[in-house]
Design a protein around this motif. Structure first.
Motif, mmCIF file in Angstrom:
data_model
loop_
_atom_site.group_PDB
_atom_site.id
_atom_site.type_symbol
_atom_site.label_atom_id
_atom_site.label_comp_id
_atom_site.label_asym_id
_atom_site.label_seq_id
_atom_site.Cartn_x
_atom_site.Cartn_y
_atom_site.Cartn_z
ATOM 1 N N ALA A 197 -5.018 -51.789 -46.358
ATOM 2 C CA ALA A 197 -5.996 -51.357 -45.357
ATOM 3 C C ALA A 197 -5.984 -49.850 -45.141
ATOM 4 C CB ALA A 197 -5.763 -52.084 -44.035
ATOM 5 N N HIS A 198 -4.812 -49.219 -45.120
ATOM 6 C CA HIS A 198 -4.748 -47.772 -44.904
ATOM 7 C C HIS A 198 -5.407 -47.026 -46.052
ATOM 8 C CE1 HIS A 198 -2.349 -48.014 -41.314
ATOM 9 N NE2 HIS A 198 -1.435 -48.746 -41.933
ATOM 10 N N THR A 199 -5.067 -47.400 -47.265
ATOM 11 C CA THR A 199 -5.659 -46.765 -48.441
ATOM 12 C C THR A 199 -7.159 -47.041 -48.488
ATOM 13 O OG1 THR A 199 -3.581 -47.026 -49.642
ATOM 14 C CG2 THR A 199 -5.548 -46.618 -50.964
ATOM 15 N N ALA A 200 -7.547 -48.279 -48.174
ATOM 16 C CA ALA A 200 -8.968 -48.641 -48.183
ATOM 17 C C ALA A 200 -9.741 -47.772 -47.195
ATOM 18 C CB ALA A 200 -9.143 -50.126 -47.855
ATOM 19 N N GLU A 201 -9.188 -47.546 -46.014
ATOM 20 C CA GLU A 201 -9.870 -46.718 -45.015
ATOM 21 C C GLU A 201 -10.018 -45.279 -45.491
ATOM 22 O OE1 GLU A 201 -7.743 -47.333 -41.354
ATOM 23 O OE2 GLU A 201 -8.252 -49.466 -41.347
ATOM 24 N N ASP A 202 -8.972 -44.752 -46.132
ATOM 25 C CA ASP A 202 -9.049 -43.387 -46.658
ATOM 26 C C ASP A 202 -10.130 -43.277 -47.729
ATOM 27 O OD1 ASP A 202 -6.987 -42.621 -44.987
ATOM 28 O OD2 ASP A 202 -5.441 -42.709 -46.557
ATOM 29 N N ILE A 203 -10.117 -44.217 -48.663
ATOM 30 C CA ILE A 203 -11.104 -44.198 -49.746
ATOM 31 C C ILE A 203 -12.508 -44.401 -49.176
ATOM 32 C CG2 ILE A 203 -11.908 -45.421 -51.811
ATOM 33 C CD1 ILE A 203 -8.919 -45.902 -52.488
ATOM 34 N N PHE A 204 -12.636 -45.306 -48.221
ATOM 35 C CA PHE A 204 -13.920 -45.579 -47.577
ATOM 36 C C PHE A 204 -14.495 -44.298 -46.977
ATOM 37 C CE2 PHE A 204 -16.249 -46.918 -43.700
ATOM 38 C CZ PHE A 204 -17.214 -47.739 -44.270
ATOM 39 N N GLN A 205 -13.674 -43.545 -46.269
ATOM 40 C CA GLN A 205 -14.124 -42.294 -45.665
ATOM 41 C C GLN A 205 -14.526 -41.277 -46.730
ATOM 42 O OE1 GLN A 205 -11.052 -41.013 -42.991
ATOM 43 N NE2 GLN A 205 -11.509 -42.598 -41.495
ATOM 44 N N GLU A 206 -13.745 -41.203 -47.806
ATOM 45 C CA GLU A 206 -14.063 -40.285 -48.892
ATOM 46 C C GLU A 206 -15.418 -40.621 -49.512
ATOM 47 O OE1 GLU A 206 -10.924 -40.342 -51.780
ATOM 48 O OE2 GLU A 206 -9.405 -39.767 -50.312
ATOM 49 N N ILE A 207 -15.698 -41.909 -49.660
ATOM 50 C CA ILE A 207 -16.957 -42.355 -50.267
ATOM 51 C C ILE A 207 -18.141 -41.887 -49.425
ATOM 52 C CG2 ILE A 207 -18.362 -44.415 -50.745
ATOM 53 C CD1 ILE A 207 -15.636 -45.757 -51.570
ATOM 54 N N TYR A 208 -18.064 -42.107 -48.114
ATOM 55 C CA TYR A 208 -19.183 -41.723 -47.267
ATOM 56 C C TYR A 208 -19.261 -40.212 -47.070
ATOM 57 C CZ TYR A 208 -20.780 -46.413 -46.664
ATOM 58 O OH TYR A 208 -21.302 -47.645 -46.918
ATOM 59 N N ALA A 209 -18.140 -39.520 -47.159
ATOM 60 C CA ALA A 209 -18.183 -38.049 -47.129
ATOM 61 C C ALA A 209 -18.902 -37.539 -48.375
ATOM 62 C CB ALA A 209 -16.770 -37.478 -47.056
ATOM 63 N N GLU A 210 -18.629 -38.162 -49.498
ATOM 64 C CA GLU A 210 -19.297 -37.780 -50.736
ATOM 65 C C GLU A 210 -20.803 -38.059 -50.643
ATOM 66 O OE1 GLU A 210 -19.006 -38.968 -55.427
ATOM 67 O OE2 GLU A 210 -17.115 -38.666 -54.342
ATOM 68 N N LEU A 211 -21.171 -39.200 -50.066
ATOM 69 C CA LEU A 211 -22.586 -39.521 -49.871
ATOM 70 C C LEU A 211 -23.244 -38.466 -48.979
ATOM 71 C CD1 LEU A 211 -25.121 -41.369 -49.973
ATOM 72 C CD2 LEU A 211 -24.171 -42.551 -47.964
#
Length: 179
Positions: A35-49
């Protein structure tokens, strides 16, 4: 002062986010199981968007675009995990860097005491990766059973079976009134 371009960018981002965040988070969570890694990656994805939209890039199929970004981010994640494991093996350290973070699984605090919460979280950590993912998606993301089944590429009966059997076990252990 905010320009019209920024306002349009924020509006487009918000609309895309609202229409895609559950599927994207489920894909990331099922790809990392942490969950911690998923949240970090999730944020990175939307920052990239957001940065893509801000730079003027036109995103015609947001879900397809985001799933491509998910695959790239997960690929980078697994490469770094692999390098970390190789370093770990060379140093003969047995620490498991992929330990699942099921303690992020939320249960209403008004009902469950902190100690009971820790006990249930520990028991959930001992469950299979699939059970942990199902619990996070069902309780934290508030996804439906069909949505979870689709995200994990399993049958709805599999999801129901894992969810309801685990709940039954917890109710038996802790008493139904506590859960």
């Amino acid at each position: 002062m905010t320009s019209m371009r920024e306002i349009e960018c924020k509006k487009a981002f918000y609309e895309i986010y609202q229409n895609t965040y559950k599927k994207v988070y489920a894909a990331v969570l099922s790809g990392t199981a942490d969950a911690h890694t998923a949240e970090d990656i999730f944020q990175e994805i939307y920052a990239e968007l957001y940065n893509a939209l801000k730079s003027g890039k036109s995103v015609h199929n947001p879900q397809s675009y985001l799933m491509t970004v998910v695959r790239k981010k997960l690929s980078r994640h697994y490469k770094s995990v692999k390098r970390a494991r190789e370093r770990e093996v060379s140093s003969e350290d047995d620490t498991d860097i992929t330990e699942l973070a099921a303690d992020d699984f939320e249960i209403e605090d008004s009902i469950v005491t902190a100690e009971l919460y820790r006990e249930i979280s520990a028991r959930l950590k001992a469950k299979s990766e699939a059970v942990q993912q199902i619990f996070v998606m069902f309780y934290q993301l508030e996804m439906t059973i069909p949505e979870i089944a689709e995200s994990l590429s399993v049958s709805q009966s599999f999801v129901k079976n894992k969810l309801y059997r685990t709940l039954k076990e917890f109710r038996k252990l802790y008493g139904e009134e506590d859960l």
